[in-house]
Motif scaffolding. Structure first.
Motif, mmCIF file in Angstrom:
data_model
loop_
_atom_site.group_PDB
_atom_site.id
_atom_site.type_symbol
_atom_site.label_atom_id
_atom_site.label_comp_id
_atom_site.label_asym_id
_atom_site.label_seq_id
_atom_site.Cartn_x
_atom_site.Cartn_y
_atom_site.Cartn_z
ATOM 1 N N ASP A 171 0.829 -1.210 0.000
ATOM 2 C CA ASP A 171 0.000 0.000 0.000
ATOM 3 C C ASP A 171 0.863 1.259 0.000
ATOM 4 O O ASP A 171 0.563 2.232 -0.697
ATOM 5 N N ALA A 172 1.952 1.245 0.765
ATOM 6 C CA ALA A 172 2.849 2.403 0.830
ATOM 7 C C ALA A 172 3.519 2.637 -0.529
ATOM 8 O O ALA A 172 3.606 3.784 -1.002
ATOM 9 N N PHE A 173 3.986 1.560 -1.176
ATOM 10 C CA PHE A 173 4.586 1.681 -2.511
ATOM 11 C C PHE A 173 3.576 2.267 -3.497
ATOM 12 O O PHE A 173 3.918 3.104 -4.325
ATOM 13 N N LEU A 174 2.327 1.808 -3.414
ATOM 14 C CA LEU A 174 1.289 2.266 -4.331
ATOM 15 C C LEU A 174 1.009 3.758 -4.139
ATOM 16 O O LEU A 174 0.882 4.497 -5.119
ATOM 17 N N VAL A 175 0.935 4.213 -2.900
ATOM 18 C CA VAL A 175 0.683 5.634 -2.634
ATOM 19 C C VAL A 175 1.793 6.484 -3.259
ATOM 20 O O VAL A 175 1.523 7.498 -3.918
#
Length: 184
Positions: A171-175
């Motif tokens: 999720d952090a990579f996607l943001v």
């Protein structure tokens, strides 16, 4: 902790690390406005009859944020490189000036940015599916082990914690990637 369970947890962690690595590579191929040599990482050139990665037959540079230049180590490879870039279907139009292959990277439209953000979300979801599959496989193997019920429950909790940790990483990579794509 049981040796088999520890081994199983390590193998699961390794599998989840693989999903993260795959996601990072997939994100590198999704362009986010400025030119990058990674955009051509999937291009394979016919080098004397065998498919070879572009980076092994030429020097790939980005002289500025909108241009990629490809300088072959052998002049006779110019046409092959140009053809390989066209065949890779990356949406680029390479130009050959006799010494280099030059690619002008067009600025992204709002619509194209949204498409790339969707593509990034799809890649992130694929990575999450890989992580959940690793969790399922590990839980199945734990149930098949010849260990006490308490050890099995504790191992399942550990695997769930790993799953949650890796899902948060994705999720952090996607943001970060979405912000990069949507930034003009």
């Amino acid at each position: 902790m049981n040796e088999e369970i520890k081994f199983l947890l390590d193998a699961t962690k390794e599998s989840m690390d693989g999903a993260i690595t795959h996601l990072e590579k997939a994100f590198m191929k999704i362009r986010a406005g400025k030119a990058s040599p990674a955009m051509l990482s999937s291009v394979m050139v016919d080098y004397y009859g065998s498919p070879t990665p572009l980076s092994q037959v030429a020097n790939v540079n980005t002289p500025d944020g909108r241009t990629i230049s490809v300088q072959p180590w052998e002049k006779n490879m110019l046409q092959e490189i140009e053809k390989a870039i066209m065949n890779a279907n990356l949406g680029f139009n390479p130009m050959n000036n006799g010494d280099f292959v030059i690619i002008n990277v067009p600025p992204l439209t709002e619509e194209r940015r949204r498409e790339l953000a969707k593509q990034a979300k799809a890649e992130a979801e694929d990575a999450k599916v890989s992580i959940r599959t690793a969790r399922q496989d590990a839980n199945k193997e734990i149930r098949d082990l010849d260990a006490s019920e308490d050890l099995q429950k504790n191992a399942e909790v550990d695997i769930q914690e790993l799953t949650d940790k890796y899902t948060k990483k994705i999720d952090a990579f996607l943001v970060v990637k979405e912000a990069e794509i949507m930034k003009i």
